[in-house]
Design a protein around this motif. Structure first.
Motif, mmCIF file in Angstrom:
data_model
loop_
_atom_site.group_PDB
_atom_site.id
_atom_site.type_symbol
_atom_site.label_atom_id
_atom_site.label_comp_id
_atom_site.label_asym_id
_atom_site.label_seq_id
_atom_site.Cartn_x
_atom_site.Cartn_y
_atom_site.Cartn_z
ATOM 1 N N LEU A 219 60.221 37.949 60.168
ATOM 2 C CA LEU A 219 59.569 36.978 61.046
ATOM 3 C C LEU A 219 58.166 36.607 60.575
ATOM 4 N N GLY A 220 57.681 37.253 59.530
ATOM 5 C CA GLY A 220 56.355 36.950 58.993
ATOM 6 C C GLY A 220 55.496 38.188 58.893
ATOM 7 N N ILE A 221 54.474 38.097 58.047
ATOM 8 C CA ILE A 221 53.547 39.206 57.823
ATOM 9 C C ILE A 221 52.309 38.989 58.687
ATOM 10 N N LYS A 222 52.012 39.974 59.511
ATOM 11 C CA LYS A 222 50.850 39.865 60.397
ATOM 12 C C LYS A 222 49.600 40.364 59.695
ATOM 13 N N LYS A 223 48.590 39.500 59.607
ATOM 14 C CA LYS A 223 47.338 39.861 58.963
ATOM 15 C C LYS A 223 46.418 40.592 59.942
ATOM 16 N N GLU A 224 45.336 41.166 59.418
ATOM 17 C CA GLU A 224 44.410 41.926 60.253
ATOM 18 C C GLU A 224 43.761 41.071 61.328
ATOM 19 N N ASP A 225 43.591 39.771 61.068
ATOM 20 C CA ASP A 225 42.966 38.897 62.071
ATOM 21 C C ASP A 225 43.966 38.396 63.112
ATOM 22 N N GLY A 226 45.210 38.885 63.023
ATOM 23 C CA GLY A 226 46.216 38.511 64.008
ATOM 24 C C GLY A 226 47.082 37.327 63.619
ATOM 25 N N THR A 227 46.692 36.572 62.602
ATOM 26 C CA THR A 227 47.504 35.446 62.164
ATOM 27 C C THR A 227 48.740 35.958 61.410
ATOM 28 N N ILE A 228 49.766 35.130 61.394
ATOM 29 C CA ILE A 228 51.017 35.507 60.739
ATOM 30 C C ILE A 228 51.298 34.533 59.599
ATOM 31 N N ILE A 229 51.594 35.067 58.431
ATOM 32 C CA ILE A 229 51.912 34.232 57.279
ATOM 33 C C ILE A 229 53.369 34.464 56.883
ATOM 34 N N ASP A 230 53.985 33.440 56.340
ATOM 35 C CA ASP A 230 55.386 33.534 55.923
ATOM 36 C C ASP A 230 55.518 34.570 54.808
ATOM 37 N N SER A 231 56.589 35.340 54.850
ATOM 38 C CA SER A 231 56.804 36.360 53.828
ATOM 39 C C SER A 231 57.404 35.800 52.540
ATOM 40 N N ILE A 232 57.799 34.521 52.547
ATOM 41 C CA ILE A 232 58.346 33.907 51.341
ATOM 42 C C ILE A 232 57.334 33.996 50.197
#
Length: 293
Positions: A243-256
């Motif tokens: 579903l995506g990688i969650k960054k430390e700031d809370g945002t989520i980036i695509d794992s592709i």
């Protein structure tokens, strides 16, 4: 009289809604999810497979690889779900996920294009949530995998193989494997140093190797403990990787375009770590407590 009817109108509407929709209101909300429950010893997969196949002809200068996964449980389950990852030269280039309720079978198909000699690695997690009764839930799980080397060269016809059958194929395999290993090792070591992971305390396994170890637990694990660790791992991978990688700031980036996840399983069987390197080269670490054995 009119005023009394106006006051009564909302009550009448509520009663109609309750009468027509009470089943909907009280029906549990079913969502796609992977939750590890104790393994059901009486349920088995009649079939499960993951397959990669190169099409013989190129399309617009790109070759095309067909990717198919399928699985069939021996009986309909409350929830069936299959999740698949496809890596091209160590980078995630495809994801598949499908879930259905009250069924025994899942089939998925996708295609991926390529333009240079590459190694395709794919693995699938076939999951079933089984409700034996209203308060007893169990699960069935299985992993499948397939690897395919595709050779796209100006000096030879388009070709693919799983295991090399000629001297030329062996040379291509050695080159691709060596370059891929160097790239992944460099990125993984960077991530290990970034998070100061005490690797001597862990068993380290790339995600793509897990299917081959499904029935061969690492030293220190029995089969039931290993099945639970695998279930816990995929529960976390679905939420925090598919579903995506969650960054430390809370945002989520695509794992592709992220690299193959590197898994750390603590030798005391209490913790599991997942090292992710995103498409920008930034490391991320997922930490998961393993369910008590």
């Amino acid at each position: 009289m009119k005023q009394k009817l106006l006051h009564a109108f909302p009550f009448l509407i509520l009663m109609v809604i309750l009468a027509l929709g009470i089943k909907f209101i009280y029906k549990p909300q079913i969502q796609e999810s992977i939750i590890f429950f104790p393994i059901n010893e009486n349920s088995t997969y009649e079939s499960a497979s993951t397959l990669l196949q190169l099409r013989p002809e190129k399309k617009d200068q790109y070759y095309v690889v067909d990717w198919k996964t399928s699985s069939k449980l021996d009986a309909p389950a409350f929830l069936r779900q299959d999740v698949g990852f496809l890596f091209m030269n160590g980078r995630l280039m495809g994801k598949m996920n499908e879930w259905e309720q009250d069924t025994d079978q899942i089939v998925q198909e996708e295609t991926i294009n390529g333009k240079e000699s590459s190694l395709f690695q794919t693995l699938s997690f076939h999951y079933s949530e089984i409700h034996d009764n209203d308060d007893q839930y169990t699960s069935a799980q299985k992993m499948t995998t397939d690897n395919l080397y595709v050779i796209d060269s100006n000096f030879s016809p388009l070709n693919s193989f799983r295991q090399p059958a000629t001297k030329a194929e062996k040379e291509w395999k050695d080159i691709i494997d060596r370059v891929l290993s160097q790239q992944l090792d460099f990125l993984w070591e960077k991530g290990i140093e970034s998070f100061n992971i005490p690797i001597k305390e862990y068993i380290t396994i790339p995600l793509t190797q897990f299917p081959s170890l499904e029935s061969r637990p690492p030293e220190g694990f029995d089969q039931k403990e290993w099945e639970r660790a695998i279930g816990n791992l995929w529960e976390g991978l679905y939420k925090n990787y598919y579903l995506g990688i969650k960054k430390e700031d809370g945002t989520i980036i695509d794992s592709i375009e992220s690299t193959i996840p590197l898994i750390f399983i603590k030798k005391d069987k209490k913790e599991l770590l997942v090292l992710l390197i995103d498409k920008n080269g930034d490391p991320h670490l997922l930490r998961q407590r393993l369910s008590p054995f």
